[in-house]
Motif scaffolding. Sequence first.
Motif, PDB file in Angstrom:
ATOM      1  N   LEU A 109       0.841  -1.205   0.000  1.00  0.00           N
ATOM      2  CA  LEU A 109       0.000   0.000   0.000  1.00  0.00           C
ATOM      3  C   LEU A 109       0.873   1.250   0.000  1.00  0.00           C
ATOM      4  N   GLY A 110       0.388   2.289  -0.660  1.00  0.00           N
ATOM      5  CA  GLY A 110       1.085   3.573  -0.641  1.00  0.00           C
ATOM      6  C   GLY A 110       2.554   3.407  -1.013  1.00  0.00           C
ATOM      7  N   GLY A 111       3.428   3.838  -0.098  1.00  0.00           N
ATOM      8  CA  GLY A 111       4.865   3.712  -0.342  1.00  0.00           C
ATOM      9  C   GLY A 111       5.306   2.268  -0.584  1.00  0.00           C
ATOM     10  N   GLY A 131      -2.867  -0.983  -3.230  1.00  0.00           N
ATOM     11  CA  GLY A 131      -3.607   0.270  -3.286  1.00  0.00           C
ATOM     12  C   GLY A 131      -2.717   1.462  -3.019  1.00  0.00           C
ATOM     13  N   GLN A 132      -3.243   2.615  -3.381  1.00  0.00           N
ATOM     14  CA  GLN A 132      -2.593   3.897  -3.077  1.00  0.00           C
ATOM     15  C   GLN A 132      -3.595   4.691  -2.249  1.00  0.00           C
ATOM     16  N   ALA A 158      -4.618   4.168 -13.429  1.00  0.00           N
ATOM     17  CA  ALA A 158      -3.830   4.780 -12.352  1.00  0.00           C
ATOM     18  C   ALA A 158      -4.650   5.856 -11.650  1.00  0.00           C
ATOM     19  N   SER A 159      -5.395   6.637 -12.430  1.00  0.00           N
ATOM     20  CA  SER A 159      -6.205   7.702 -11.827  1.00  0.00           C
ATOM     21  C   SER A 159      -7.240   7.097 -10.897  1.00  0.00           C
ATOM     22  N   GLU A 160      -7.890   6.020 -11.346  1.00  0.00           N
ATOM     23  CA  GLU A 160      -8.897   5.386 -10.492  1.00  0.00           C
ATOM     24  C   GLU A 160      -8.264   4.925  -9.171  1.00  0.00           C
ATOM     25  N   GLU A 166      -9.230   2.912  -3.382  1.00  0.00           N
ATOM     26  CA  GLU A 166      -9.755   1.552  -3.177  1.00  0.00           C
ATOM     27  C   GLU A 166      -8.608   0.530  -3.234  1.00  0.00           C
ATOM     28  N   LEU A 167      -8.658  -0.450  -2.334  1.00  0.00           N
ATOM     29  CA  LEU A 167      -7.687  -1.539  -2.397  1.00  0.00           C
ATOM     30  C   LEU A 167      -8.155  -2.576  -3.414  1.00  0.00           C
TER      31      LEU A 167
END
Length: 260
Positions: A109-111, A131-132, A158-160, A166-167
């Motif tokens: 996730l994220g980083g 996810g981000q 990527a935008s979504e 959302e994961l």
Amino acid sequence: MTYSNILVDYQEQIALVTIDRPKALNALNTLTLQELSQVVEDLANNSSVRVVILTGSGEKAFVAGADIAEMNMKTPLEARTFSQLGQKLMNQIESLPQPVIAAINGFALGGGLELAMACDIRLASEKARFGQPEVNLGIPAGFGGTQRLPRLVGSGRASEILLTAELFDAQEAFRMGLVNRVYPKEELQEQALAMARKIAAKAPVAIQLTKSAIYKGANMDLISGQDYEAEVFALAFHTEDRKAGFKAFLEKSQTEFQGR
Ligand code: HXC
């Protein structure tokens, strides 16, 4: 060298690098980023290592992101420095001469997803989740995710991912080409090692030049990218491994590449 938050294990020509903060789901705090950067620098200068595998410690996570508790204390200026520290590490991983396989054993996730995206090949456990989720915290992604994710999966997807937070699971990551392969959890490490061994048996200079052409080319127009390809193609003809590889083919024999 021993580290607080990173384990490095060697299996023949393969380095297995594990982010080891399982109680915080391997979240990337400053110390972990710094230690990982030191590990990557050492690997870059270690020609006996031909492939690197990067994974997370414990059952649950690859890396659940940058460390939220630590980030909470930062001023805007410190936040910028932290973002740049992470970006520099991701670029350093991408620039390693050796290929890096991310073995994504849980949450990325994220980083954590940004770290996986800086690797050359992503293999995932079927339990992995991606996810981000940064916008849930009121921040955008900051370790290169806004740049690498669109390059990997296209700007629409990527935008979504970046805008909804959302994961998604490993099968979905596979469908969008974000991960190369998905394995049962208990097989992931062995499959990563098998792929690493396969790559480690190839001519290291050819592998390094291929990796370099892929990444340099991604930031060039097609003609400039092909010019660079011709350049690295010619460079390979300086190597003993090129001669040995051609000789083995023509004589229907096998060779062990020496890395020169
Ligand atoms: C710090 C974290 C963490 C993180 C988990 N933990 N993620 N600590 N930073 N990113 C800690 C929790 O606080 C908790 O500590 C322990 O790990 C176990 O996590 P739980 O939440 O109890 O587990 P669970 O309920 O199973 O939920 C798992 C999870 C959730 C869905 C992954 O932990 C979660 O949403 N984590 C945050 C994910 C995230 O938002 N990542 C993006 C971060 S921003 P305690 O002490 O309570 O046991 C980012 C920006 C990058 O990455 C760019 C920066 C410039």
